[in-house]
Design a protein around this motif. Structure first.
Motif, PDB file in Angstrom:
ATOM      1  N   PRO A  74       0.845  -1.192   0.000  1.00 59.05           N
ATOM      2  CA  PRO A  74       0.000   0.000   0.000  1.00 59.05           C
ATOM      3  C   PRO A  74       0.891   1.258   0.000  1.00 59.05           C
ATOM      4  CG  PRO A  74      -0.714  -1.559   1.684  1.00 59.05           C
ATOM      5  CD  PRO A  74       0.588  -2.064   1.162  1.00 59.05           C
ATOM      6  N   HIS A  75       0.480   2.247  -0.780  1.00 55.45           N
ATOM      7  CA  HIS A  75       1.336   3.442  -0.925  1.00 55.45           C
ATOM      8  C   HIS A  75       0.505   4.642  -1.341  1.00 55.45           C
ATOM      9  CE1 HIS A  75       0.936   1.703  -4.940  1.00 55.45           C
ATOM     10  NE2 HIS A  75       1.077   2.939  -5.412  1.00 55.45           N
ATOM     11  N   ASP A  76       1.050   5.831  -1.061  1.00 59.15           N
ATOM     12  CA  ASP A  76       0.476   7.036  -1.654  1.00 59.15           C
ATOM     13  C   ASP A  76       1.385   7.457  -2.814  1.00 59.15           C
ATOM     14  OD1 ASP A  76       2.631   8.453  -0.627  1.00 59.15           O
ATOM     15  OD2 ASP A  76       1.490   9.524   0.890  1.00 59.15           O
ATOM     16  N   HIS A  77       1.195   8.656  -3.314  1.00 60.12           N
ATOM     17  CA  HIS A  77       1.979   9.114  -4.469  1.00 60.12           C
ATOM     18  C   HIS A  77       2.573  10.479  -4.182  1.00 60.12           C
ATOM     19  CE1 HIS A  77      -1.104   6.253  -5.645  1.00 60.12           C
ATOM     20  NE2 HIS A  77      -0.203   5.763  -6.476  1.00 60.12           N
ATOM     21  N   GLY A  78       2.988  10.684  -2.914  1.00 57.86           N
ATOM     22  CA  GLY A  78       3.505  11.999  -2.526  1.00 57.86           C
ATOM     23  C   GLY A  78       2.420  13.046  -2.753  1.00 57.86           C
ATOM     24  N   ILE A 125      -4.461   6.218  -1.172  1.00 54.72           N
ATOM     25  CA  ILE A 125      -3.588   5.080  -0.844  1.00 54.72           C
ATOM     26  C   ILE A 125      -4.201   3.833  -1.463  1.00 54.72           C
ATOM     27  CG2 ILE A 125      -2.677   3.668   1.045  1.00 54.72           C
ATOM     28  CD1 ILE A 125      -2.753   6.234   2.737  1.00 54.72           C
ATOM     29  N   HIS A 126      -3.391   3.087  -2.162  1.00 54.11           N
ATOM     30  CA  HIS A 126      -3.901   1.880  -2.812  1.00 54.11           C
ATOM     31  C   HIS A 126      -2.786   0.849  -2.972  1.00 54.11           C
ATOM     32  CE1 HIS A 126      -2.783   2.792  -7.309  1.00 54.11           C
ATOM     33  NE2 HIS A 126      -1.824   3.143  -6.510  1.00 54.11           N
ATOM     34  N   LYS A 127      -3.198  -0.339  -3.419  1.00 51.70           N
ATOM     35  CA  LYS A 127      -2.212  -1.312  -3.877  1.00 51.70           C
ATOM     36  C   LYS A 127      -2.797  -2.050  -5.064  1.00 51.70           C
ATOM     37  CE  LYS A 127      -3.224  -5.548  -1.375  1.00 51.70           C
ATOM     38  NZ  LYS A 127      -2.690  -6.729  -0.709  1.00 51.70           N
ATOM     39  N   VAL A 141       0.625   7.717 -15.495  1.00 44.28           N
ATOM     40  CA  VAL A 141       0.850   9.124 -15.848  1.00 44.28           C
ATOM     41  C   VAL A 141       0.588   9.953 -14.588  1.00 44.28           C
ATOM     42  CG1 VAL A 141       0.094  11.044 -17.298  1.00 44.28           C
ATOM     43  CG2 VAL A 141       0.091   8.706 -18.223  1.00 44.28           C
ATOM     44  N   TYR A 142       1.604  10.676 -14.114  1.00 48.09           N
ATOM     45  CA  TYR A 142       1.477  11.438 -12.878  1.00 48.09           C
ATOM     46  C   TYR A 142       1.897  12.891 -13.071  1.00 48.09           C
ATOM     47  CZ  TYR A 142       1.541   6.767 -10.752  1.00 48.09           C
ATOM     48  OH  TYR A 142       1.292   5.462 -10.437  1.00 48.09           O
ATOM     49  N   SER A 143       1.257  13.761 -12.310  1.00 50.04           N
ATOM     50  CA  SER A 143       1.684  15.153 -12.265  1.00 50.04           C
ATOM     51  C   SER A 143       1.598  15.652 -10.825  1.00 50.04           C
ATOM     52  CB  SER A 143       0.793  16.021 -13.146  1.00 50.04           C
ATOM     53  OG  SER A 143       1.220  17.363 -13.080  1.00 50.04           O
TER      54      SER A 143
HETATM   55 FE   FE2 Z   1       0.119   3.723  -7.056  1.00 51.69          FE
END
Ligand code: FE2
Length: 190
Positions: A74-78, A125-127, A141-143
């Motif tokens: 499990p993680h966030d993306h900052g 937060i997901h996995k 794709v992240y921004s």
């Molecule tokens: Fe992710």
């Protein structure tokens, strides 16, 4: 290569894009698993092999090739937000909720199939992971480009901030582990 040229054309003009602007560019890109082929990396002993294929000051794009039966943590993306497009295979997708100082608690799990676009909201937060034989290949794709991603280890009751070149797992290499955060154990279920 045409795929990378198209990415350059679509994403280089984006400055502090909204989530919708990212989505519009993804729709125009029409990425296929064939496009991602040259960027598919072996997961080795990790949940996925990751390949950064584009990065500007405002956007980063990665291809991920998932191991079978090894979910990411499990993680966030900052502070980032964006989209995950499933190019091949299917993914188990678990969403968590988090109260400050506590461990994430799963609140929703569903299967996402080829063609799905998963919205990654800021702070989400997901996995993900797959147990299917068909390889799971995803385009991310992240921004802005992710920095300060927090990864949770629910068994250790801990979280850590990982370096920008680390995926969503507890790092093996000390240099990828930027900070460790201890969290209280989860309350017992009643
Ligand atoms: Fe992710």
């Amino acid at each position: 290569m045409l795929f990378l040229t198209t990415i350059e054309k679509l994403f280089t003009p984006l400055v502090q894009p909204t989530s919708q602007e990212l989505l519009d560019a993804i729709h125009k890109l029409q990425a296929s698993v064939k496009d991602a082929g040259p960027f598919i990396r072996d997961p080795e002993n990790k949940p996925y092999g990751r390949k950064l294929i584009y990065k500007s000051a405002h956007v980063e794009i990665l291809v991920m090739h998932w191991a079978s039966a090894l979910d990411c943590s499990p993680h966030d993306h900052g502070q980032s937000y964006g989209w995950v497009q499933i190019l091949s295979g299917s993914s188990n997708h678990t969403l968590y909720k988090l109260r400050p100082g506590e461990l994430p608690v799963p609140v929703k799990e569903q299967v996402e199939n080829k063609g799905s676009l998963l919205n990654v909201g800021r702070g989400m937060i997901h996995k993900m992971g797959t147990h299917e034989k068909d390889p799971l290949i995803t385009l991310h794709v992240y921004s802005p480009p992710i920095s300060g991603m927090k990864v949770f280890d629910l068994e250790k009751c801990a979280a850590c901030i990982v370096s920008e070149d680390c995926g969503a797992w507890w790092p093996d290499e000390q240099r990828q582990l930027l900070q460790t955060i201890s969290l209280p154990p989860q309350p017992a279920k009643r």
